[in-house]
Design a protein around this motif. Sequence first.
Motif, PDB file in Angstrom:
ATOM      1  N   THR A 230       0.844  -0.990   0.036  1.00  0.00           N
ATOM      2  CA  THR A 230       0.093   0.016   0.176  1.00  0.00           C
ATOM      3  C   THR A 230       0.775   1.305  -0.178  1.00  0.00           C
ATOM      4  O   THR A 230       1.975   1.083   0.261  1.00  0.00           O
ATOM      5  CB  THR A 230      -1.128   0.138   1.153  1.00  0.00           C
ATOM      6  OG1 THR A 230       0.005   0.223   2.513  1.00  0.00           O
ATOM      7  CG2 THR A 230      -1.700  -1.317   1.537  1.00  0.00           C
ATOM      8  N   ARG A 304     -11.501  -6.788   2.406  1.00  0.00           N
ATOM      9  CA  ARG A 304     -11.979  -5.528   2.515  1.00  0.00           C
ATOM     10  C   ARG A 304     -12.987  -5.775   4.069  1.00  0.00           C
ATOM     11  O   ARG A 304     -13.045  -4.831   4.812  1.00  0.00           O
ATOM     12  CB  ARG A 304     -12.959  -5.140   1.518  1.00  0.00           C
ATOM     13  CG  ARG A 304     -13.458  -3.585   1.901  1.00  0.00           C
ATOM     14  CD  ARG A 304     -14.559  -2.828   0.591  1.00  0.00           C
ATOM     15  NE  ARG A 304     -13.740  -2.922  -0.670  1.00  0.00           N
ATOM     16  CZ  ARG A 304     -13.588  -3.798  -1.701  1.00  0.00           C
ATOM     17  NH1 ARG A 304     -14.813  -4.700  -1.773  1.00  0.00           N
ATOM     18  NH2 ARG A 304     -13.202  -3.691  -2.598  1.00  0.00           N
ATOM     19  N   LEU A 310      -9.223  -0.544   2.864  1.00  0.00           N
ATOM     20  CA  LEU A 310      -8.534  -1.123   1.760  1.00  0.00           C
ATOM     21  C   LEU A 310      -8.392   0.085   0.751  1.00  0.00           C
ATOM     22  O   LEU A 310      -7.366   0.387   0.005  1.00  0.00           O
ATOM     23  CB  LEU A 310      -8.947  -2.447   1.334  1.00  0.00           C
ATOM     24  CG  LEU A 310      -8.289  -2.917   0.136  1.00  0.00           C
ATOM     25  CD1 LEU A 310      -6.803  -3.218   0.252  1.00  0.00           C
ATOM     26  CD2 LEU A 310      -9.149  -4.392  -0.159  1.00  0.00           C
TER      27      LEU A 310
END
Length: 408
Positions: A230, A304, A310
Amino acid sequence: MSGRDIVIVGGGIIGAAVAFHLACAGEGERVLLCERAAPAGAATSLAAALVGEARENLNLLPLVRQTRADIAMLEADFGEHVGLAEVGAVHVARDHAVAALDRLAATMRAQGVAVENLGASDAQARLPWLDAASCVRRLFFPAEAYVEPYLLASAYLRAAQRRGVACRTGFELAAVLVEGARVTGVRSSAGEHIGADVVVDAAGAWAALLPALLGLALPMAPVRSQYWITAVHSLFPRAAPIAVIPEARAYARPELGALLFGLREESSVAVDARRLPADLAGFVFDGADPAGWESLSAGAPALRSFFPALDEVGIAHHVSGPSTYTVDGHLVLGGFAGLAGLFVASGCNGAGIACSGGIGRVVGELVRGQEPFVDPAPHRPDRLGYCDPFAPELLARCAAQRSAKRSG
């Protein structure tokens, strides 16, 4: 190079660990490790590199413990830094995974592995991105860790070289030389012959190619392993624990203020080892999903529900590389009946970093004619007889092993 009658083919973490254990046993001056490119520069460097004991397959436990012992030795005796982060791991479950997680905890406690129950607020504080309150079980394994795989492989190799092992780069294997029923050496694509009584195939995702030169087969294939990283976000403390979420087929660990997470696909992708280039940069496992977005989209709904942010944090990187999976979930360690001097160290089923030290020790002991510290029989390369390592049916079976494997 005179007197070097043990040749290790492959300079990734497994080849380096084998060299290290042979060197620690006093055989360093006999060992030549050959690598066609840069050591630890292929699949090793692409691994997520979790090093944990909390796993259902107890056959791997002594191998992982050997790796941890090796890391301690490399740090204490050789002054090496391998990026070990002993952050622990939080395993969570809601519905159908609760019973399996309870069984894992009981099994691990019986093996002397520490396990703690976490309350929702404690788990939430450790993993701010996780919806901990929705989980029925939240178990913490404090000794779980991850490493920097390139650093660990390099540490193994440097320590081995300090005890006499020689390393040759730019060596492209073309043939394994055999006389009668035993190995006598190897030949490079440039025509160089190196005599050897022992050849260790530690070529990782390419390992099946070496025995195939002799009409032998390994019950394994390269299967895509992928993860995403991420963007940096305050939800991801740098010292946060690893997370294992079986119901989302996911694991996650901190990565420099971001979150590295992997998803196990319901339909994994295996490739013919002959298709793999020496340089994996840009290699595409699946032309229909070259950047992994389809895999992420398929796994996102389940993930999720545990990771509500997310969609907000954003994805910065996608990383994919080959892991070697076998048709039966066992490793590929040892020799072939009827051919003396050839040994294989591969087929790690996604646990290559975690088990590297144990694999290195087992293969080193086999090479030296000693009784290995664990029973290698389930992992023999020829345990299933001949099975074409490039056949679509075998690739499919190996891919299915990855899909069926529980995260963690």
